[in-house]
Design a protein around this motif. Structure first.
Motif: not given
Length: 829
Positions: A431-437, A500-502, A593-597, A658-665
């Motif tokens: 079941x991997x990968x499932x949740x990925x940055x 450290x996105x998780x 959690x899922x909004x910030x990388x 560095x906490x950032x909008x995850x869509x800009x990662x």
């Protein structure tokens, strides 16, 4: 029939019966147990009744140990023989790697006082001549366990429960649960036998219960649907066969005692005696999950069709190991459901999102665990906390992202892995990968070898193209070790970038937020633009959660906690806020959690790298200590990416999260890597980070920090403001100091480091255990953290660490042995 009770236990197998017994034993006089059929009619009836001590988990070892000791007392209490045959358990090894596994396990077992013995192949052959031993490396032997009759032990616990006032009602099925704000209204339907089938009648009652415990076994998915939650407990087929009497065994028994339970882990089976013959229980590949969406109401004490071809390899290996069994015919066979979870550990504790609803589901070793599960869950319910840290068994270790398909496939994998080598650096592939940055593909192309945390893919280390992570695993320094060492050196000497996105992230705001968080956590709240490390406590005063709190505004806070515990932290935070809204005012909480990388950049050159891409009116000064001091937060721009930058580093070097909008990662990743190229920026994984944080004595939640120790016992006094009142304070102070967390430098083997599961000795006396372990690039030797008796915490105290069945020198060092004054992390500039 009673219609109002303090506690209602749903499910009459070994686990449910034990819970009812122990709740009564703990002082709850008004307990009822409901069983939809007959007691033991679930998986209990067809279980083989083995009681294996072997477990790599500290908490589960305590649970198994309690069960084995408890079952031996039942006959004296109840007059019923529980059918416990204390024949011992011989776990054989065909390889040196398997013996390494046993030696790591043995050191963990020793922390719990579990007895064991080592045996050579010659000693095995001399004592049990029916066993072929020429291809064995050795074995570990547990003299105090064996096997038990599952029905007998369940009935003995049921009688003991009745003697303590528990009411047990059979043929009642729960059809609905409703929480009225203070109690559960449980709708129950009377069941009846009709032509061999169990059918619902028209008779219904409602039972009001202050607490409900579900121990519904194969019916866990039905329970999940009734409660509106997810329970990743799904059965997997388990086959075992019973042979006709073995004449050689029968003759042997005329002059010898009963054989121990035999386990050939490399052959993936267990074997024990059964009336002159043998029971073989394999854990083969391709055993399917069943009842993914619910167990049929018609399924009672039923079995599945056999698939003997699936276990042919294991059967032939039994004949190899016990040659006399080759000519013995088959007498009986079973293929029944046994519940599993994705990690093989049960779900034991409070249900997510619900009040006074407790789960006891997913027991793949239910007979072994039943006694201890009842004891420690009763402690949790009656006293508010158990004496052991139950977090590793908490149902909320799986979040809402989990699906039925995921649970079913991972449960099949867990079944198959019962006898697979349990490397401490094990990463199971299904079941991997499932949740990925977003940066997953970039990191993979750069050689990332991923681990899984709460479903997220997170780099453990980076290796060259063609490297095989599976082949690199070991109980010693695996093939990955040098890569992790190079990454750790890069951060100490230059700069490293960690994904450290998780991390779990919550936004807490509103007019009641400040008063609530001040009560909820141990440390003083930071000023706007600053951060604090702090702890939330259990009602027993022990550590429930670690938070980094960033104050964004007067009544707005950004909370960062461990990535593995997202649902666990969210549930606790939300419930605590609900309880206090009437006192403190409105509190708005969002899991973001899922909004910030998150990227963590650390090392002496990290400031120079960020200066390459920071956008500011004064780019040369924005990152200086004057404008951006240690333990502060600033909103900055790195190229076109807005970043919530936090001046902190888990590695103990100059650095930022560095906490950032995850869509800009991906954009930010590319900017950082390009800027860092001329400065030697290196990608770094979790294993190097784990080593580095131990050099700074940074405690980690789930290892040093947990529900069996207070922050004061963990040595975190500086993060506890005793001038204010906070949740759990009085209990924490009442506990005192039972043990203390220390950091040790270890002169261990040349080819191995501790993993954080090992026992500690002072002279000949067992005095504590490691909770973390690894290698220190700063000191060139092994390092570890752990708990010892308070009188052994002085710097310079000489201890011993048990590794590979030998005691190795260890010395207590000052907290933060690397840069104890934090000069490096506060670098001027």
């Amino acid at each position: 029939m009673k219609t109002h009770v303090k506690a209602l236990v749903v499910g009459g197998g070994a686990v449910g019966t034990s819970i009812a017994y122990h709740l009564a034993k703990a002082g709850w006089s008004d307990v009822m147990l409901l069983e939809r059929d007959e007691l033991t009619s679930g998986s209990t009836w067809h279980a083989a009744g083995l009681l294996p001590y072997f477990n790599m988990s500290y908490a589960t070892t305590h649970i198994h140990d309690y069960s084995i000791k408890f079952y031996k007392t039942l006959e004296e209490e109840t007059g019923l023989n529980a059918g416990f045959s204390v024949v011992g358990n011989l776990r054989m090894a065909q390889s040196k790697a398997r013996m390494d596994e046993y030696m790591l396990y043995a050191s963990t077992a020793e922390t719990c006082g579990v007895p064991y013995e080592w045996m050579t192949p010659d000693q095995i052959k001399q004592r049990w001549p029916l066993v072929r031993t020429e291809d064995l490396e050795g074995a570990i032997y547990h003299p105090t366990d064996g096997y038990i009759n599952p029905a007998d032990v369940t009935m003995a616990m049921a009688k003991g429960a009745r003697q303590r006032g528990v009411v047990i009602e059979r043929k009642w099925q729960v059809d609905a649960y409703h929480w009225n704000g203070s109690e559960w209204i449980v709708t129950c339907t009377k069941m009846a036998d009709k032509g061999g089938n169990l059918v619902a009648t028209d008779e219904q009652i409602e039972i009001t219960a202050e607490h409900v415990v579900t121990a519904t076994g194969n019916h866990a998915q039905r329970t999940a649907n009734l409660l509106g939650i997810k329970i990743p407990a799904i059965p997997v087929e388990h086959q075992f066969i019973v042979t006709e009497p073995d004449p050689v065994l029968v003759e042997y028994r005329k002059t010898h005692g009963e054989h121990p339970v035999l386990r050939d882990a490399d052959a993936k089976w267990y074997v024990r005696e059964e009336r002159g013959g043998w029971i073989l229980g394999p854990y083969e590949r391709n055993a399917p999950a069943r009842f993914e969406y619910g167990c049929p109401d018609s399924f009672r004490a039923d079995l599945f069709p056999l698939d003997l071809e699936r276990i042919e390899e294991e059967y032939m290996s039994m004949i190899h190991r016990i040659p006399s069994s080759e000519t013995v015919g088959l007498k009986d066979d079973f293929n029944g459901p046994i519940c599993y979870t994705p990690d093989g550990n049960p779900l034991l504790g409070p249900a997510p999102g619900l009040r006074n609803m407790w789960l006891a589901e997913g027991f793949s070793f239910g007979i072994t665990a039943a006694g201890g599960a009842g004891e420690y869950l009763a402690q949790l319910m009656v006293e508010g906390e158990a004496e052991i840290d139950m977090a590793s068994l908490d149902p909320k270790r799986y979040g809402s992202w989990m699906t039925t398909e995921y649970a079913a496939r991972k449960n099949e994998e867990a079944y198959e892995h019962v006898y697979i080598l349990h490397h401490p650096d094990e990463e199971r592939p299904d079941c991997r990968p499932l949740r990925t940055s977003p940066a997953y593909d970039r990191q993979k192309a750069a050689g990332a070898q991923f681990g899984q945390v709460n479903g997220w893919e997170r780099p453990n280390y980076f290796a060259p193209e063609g490297f095989n992570d599976h082949d690199a695993r070991s109980f010693r320094r695996g093939g990955w070790w040098q890569y992790a060492a190079d990454e750790a050196k890069a951060i100490r000497e230059g700069a490293g970038l960690i994904d450290a996105t998780a991390f779990t992230k919550h936004l807490v705001r509103g007019p009641g937020a400040t008063a609530f968080l001040d009560w909820f956590t141990t440390n003083s709240l930071p000023k706007v633009g600053r951060i604090n490390l702090t702890y939330a406590l259990t009602g027993a005063g022990t550590t429930r959660t670690e938070y980094t709190i960033v104050r964004l505004a007067e009544d707005e806070y950004y909370l960062v906690s461990a990535g593995a515990w997202q649902a666990y932290d969210s549930d606790f935070l939300q419930k605590a806020a609900e309880d206090k809204r009437g006192e403190f005012g409105w509190i708005d909480i969002h899991d973001v959690t899922t909004q910030w990388g998150v990227f963590a950049i650390a090392g002496p050159k990290s400031r120079e790298i960020l200066k390459e891409i920071v956008k500011d009116a004064e780019p040369d000064t924005v990152l200086t200590n004057k404008r951006f001091p240690w333990l502060s937060m600033r909103n900055i721009e790195l190229g076109m990416c807005p970043v919530r930058a936090i001046r902190v580093a888990y590695t103990g070097e100059l650095g930022w999260e560095l906490h950032h909008p995850i869509e800009m990662q991906n954009y930010l990743y590319d900017q950082l890597m390009a800027a860092g190229e001329k400065h030697g920026l290196k990608l770094v994984g979790a294993r190097a980070q784990n080593w580095l944080r131990q050099e700074k004595s940074y405690r980690a939640f789930g290892t040093e920090l947990g529900r069996d120790a207070t922050p004061l016992e963990a040595g975190l006094d500086r993060f506890v403001d005793l001038e204010k009142d906070f949740h759990g304070k009085a209990a924490m102070e009442a506990v005192g100091i039972r043990s203390k967390c220390v950091t040790l430098l270890i002169d261990g083997p040349d080819d191995a480091d501790p993993w954080g599961r090992e026992v500690l000795y002072h002279g000949e006396t067992r005095v504590g255990r490691l909770t973390s372990g690894g290698y220190s690039v700063a000191f060139g030797k092994s390092i570890g953290m752990g708990y010892v008796k308070p009188d052994l915490t002085a710097v310079g105290t000489k201890l011993k660490v048990k590794m590979f069945d030998q005691l190795w020198d260890a010395e207590v060092v000052e907290d933060s042995p690397y840069d104890p004054t934090n000069t490096t992390i506060r670098v001027n500039g």
